[in-house]
Design a protein around this motif. Structure first.
Motif, PDB file in Angstrom:
ATOM      1  N   THR A 119      36.811  24.144 -23.221  1.00  0.00           N
ATOM      2  CA  THR A 119      37.653  24.018 -24.425  1.00  0.00           C
ATOM      3  C   THR A 119      36.776  24.161 -25.633  1.00  0.00           C
ATOM      4  N   VAL A 120      35.515  23.773 -25.589  1.00  0.00           N
ATOM      5  CA  VAL A 120      34.425  23.815 -26.808  1.00  0.00           C
ATOM      6  C   VAL A 120      34.135  25.354 -26.845  1.00  0.00           C
ATOM      7  N   SER A 121      33.884  25.950 -25.666  1.00  0.00           N
ATOM      8  CA  SER A 121      33.704  27.339 -25.556  1.00  0.00           C
ATOM      9  C   SER A 121      35.029  28.280 -26.265  1.00  0.00           C
ATOM     10  N   ALA A 122      35.912  27.874 -26.079  1.00  0.00           N
ATOM     11  CA  ALA A 122      37.190  28.492 -26.496  1.00  0.00           C
ATOM     12  C   ALA A 122      37.343  28.347 -28.091  1.00  0.00           C
ATOM     13  N   ALA A 123      36.775  27.372 -28.561  1.00  0.00           N
ATOM     14  CA  ALA A 123      36.891  27.174 -29.942  1.00  0.00           C
ATOM     15  C   ALA A 123      35.726  27.921 -30.702  1.00  0.00           C
ATOM     16  N   THR A 124      34.467  28.056 -30.217  1.00  0.00           N
ATOM     17  CA  THR A 124      33.299  28.435 -30.726  1.00  0.00           C
ATOM     18  C   THR A 124      32.818  29.828 -30.276  1.00  0.00           C
ATOM     19  N   LEU A 125      33.087  30.299 -29.143  1.00  0.00           N
ATOM     20  CA  LEU A 125      32.386  31.233 -28.298  1.00  0.00           C
ATOM     21  C   LEU A 125      33.447  32.745 -28.345  1.00  0.00           C
ATOM     22  N   PRO A 126      32.808  33.969 -28.105  1.00  0.00           N
ATOM     23  CA  PRO A 126      33.500  34.991 -27.823  1.00  0.00           C
ATOM     24  C   PRO A 126      34.524  34.730 -26.555  1.00  0.00           C
TER      25      PRO A 126
END
Length: 470
Positions: A119-126
């Protein structure tokens, strides 16, 4: 105007920089560490369940030492690169998977926490990095369903769930991870777009405020310059009458008088309200608009060639020449662009008008040096000019400017509903091209659109301006 962030492009950052700050990731990991430590103490010491406490504390300690290292190595507001952030989130998935492996695998109710790093990746990473982390979390979940230590429980009682239940848990984790990741990504995208829209709105408001300030200055200038211009006209008229016949000064005095009269006419046009216009001349065809805008520059060094015709393939019903309401702002803006083209042209300026049922397009093209690549993207902003102070025009006239003329012209045209684009001619040709596009309905708003347009031959002849109908 500032362009909004593209739907698929805003995730990419220059030099691989992500939107994830180190302090955010460190704080989230500290929260996870305290939660994991509390769970180990409650299950191992509080309930007295048999579990590998030593190994669990080892993996918790690894995360704590990693946080300490990152806090010492980097400043708190350090923004992580995409690769580094992906690696840290992958570590969080593997560390949590190791703890779940030691404490029951898929049977552990804390299995659902494995979706947090994704979830953190979905909000901040490609998107590609999020897919990789999601695949890693899904594989880890499947392995936890296949092999893991027994869930810590009361002695003599073995919890043995059927395979179908384990399959359901794996499906639930993957479905939850996918839904939350997509939801978080969508919310973040909309937040970024709203921020970009707000920034663009603030920029437009700032431009409007500057233009309103210039409007006030223009009104004050029209009031203050009226008397001096009248005086100049009167004095030049008396000078022309007092000079002997055949004097070489007569032409210069007459030119000065004509220019003063032109200044007074321009000020009158800019300060005249629409209600004061002559009803017989309240509307004009597209050709008439081009002729009127080009008339003051008919005696320039570079002639203006006007072409007006429907776009090829236009329906016969839409081939009728557009008729617009007479708007001084549009005429002034178009005239200012023509003046710049005439100043920089080497031999000619082409003024081309095309129309269809959807759009009205006016193109101003010259054969001069063209726009400088360094400032073409910022032209139209106040105090951005292609004429350095002290520079000379091709005719040798001093051409220093503040860049306000094009800014005012662009803003006035955009107020009428137009959209401007700037570009240079494709090599080997040289020259600047300014394209002005109106939706036809916007162009004809407030006019008698059904008026029969005048033919090009009916337009008054203007020296230095050639009109073609093709």
């Amino acid at each position: 105007m500032t362009q909004l962030i593209p739907e698929d492009g805003f995730w990419e950052r220059t030099e691989g920089e992500s939107q994830l700050r180190l302090v955010t990731l460190v704080r989230l990991r500290w929260l996870a560490i305290f939660g994991q430590l509390l769970a180990v103490i409650v299950v191992g010491a509080g309930f007295g369940f048999d579990m590998p406490v030593g190994w669990c504390l080892f993996f918790v300690a690894c995360s704590a030492w990693l946080n300490v290292y990152l806090s010492v190595k980097y400043p708190a507001r350090h923004r992580l690169t995409i690769r580094f952030a992906t690696g840290l989130l992958a570590y969080d998935i593997l560390q949590l998977a190791a703890l779940l492996y030691l404490t029951g695998g898929i049977e552990n109710p804390f299995t659902m926490l494995i979706v947090a790093p994704v979830t953190v990746s979905a909000a901040t990473l490609p998107l590609a990095n999020t897919i990789v982390l999601g695949a890693l979390a899904a594989v880890s979940t499947i392995l936890l369903a296949v092999t893991a230590y027994r869930l810590p429980w009361h002695a003599g009682i073995v919890l043995d769930h059927p395979a179908l239940y384990d399959f359901g848990m794996v499906s639930a984790v993957i479905a939850t991870m996918t839904f939350i990741a997509l939801y978080a990504r969508r919310l973040t995208r909309e937040g970024r777009q709203m921020s970009a829209a707000l920034a663009a709105t603030e920029l437009v408001l700032a431009r409007e405020q500057k233009l309103h300030a210039l409007d006030g200055l223009a009104a004050a200038a029209a009031h203050e310059l009226g008397t001096p211009l009248s005086t100049i006209v009167l004095v030049t008229k008396e000078l022309a009458q007092s000079l002997p016949k055949g004097s070489t000064m007569i032409e210069d005095v007459e030119l000065l008088r004509q220019q003063a009269l032109r200044c007074r006419e321009i000020l009158q046009k800019l300060t005249k309200s629409p209600a004061e216009q002559d009803p017989m001349h309240a509307n004009l065809t597209l050709r008439e608009m081009l002729n009127e805008a080009a008339a003051p520059y008919g005696n320039a060094r570079a002639p203006i060639f006007i072409f007006a015709h429907p776009e090829s393939g236009t329906d016969p019903g839409a081939a009728r020449e557009p008729v617009a309401a007479r708007r001084p702002g549009v005429l002034y803006g178009l005239g200012n662009i023509l003046e710049n083209a005439v100043d920089f042209a080497e031999s000619r300026v082409d003024l081309v008008a095309e129309w269809s049922g959807a759009n009205v397009v006016i193109t101003v093209a010259d054969d001069g040096p063209g726009f400088s690549p360094d400032i073409i993207d910022t032209l139209g902003e106040p105090y951005v000019t292609t004429r350095p102070a002290g520079a000379r025009r091709p005719a040798g006239v001093k051409a220093g400017g503040l860049g306000l003329g094009f800014f005012i012209a662009k803003t006035l045209l955009e107020r009428s509903g137009a959209r401007l684009t700037l570009e240079n001619r494709a090599a080997p040709q040289t020259g600047a091209v300014v394209r002005i596009v109106w939706p036809r309905a916007q162009f004809e708003a407030g006019s008698q659109a059904g008026r029969e347009p005048a033919l090009p031959k009916d337009n008054p002849a203007v020296p230095g301006v050639e009109v073609f109908d093709r």
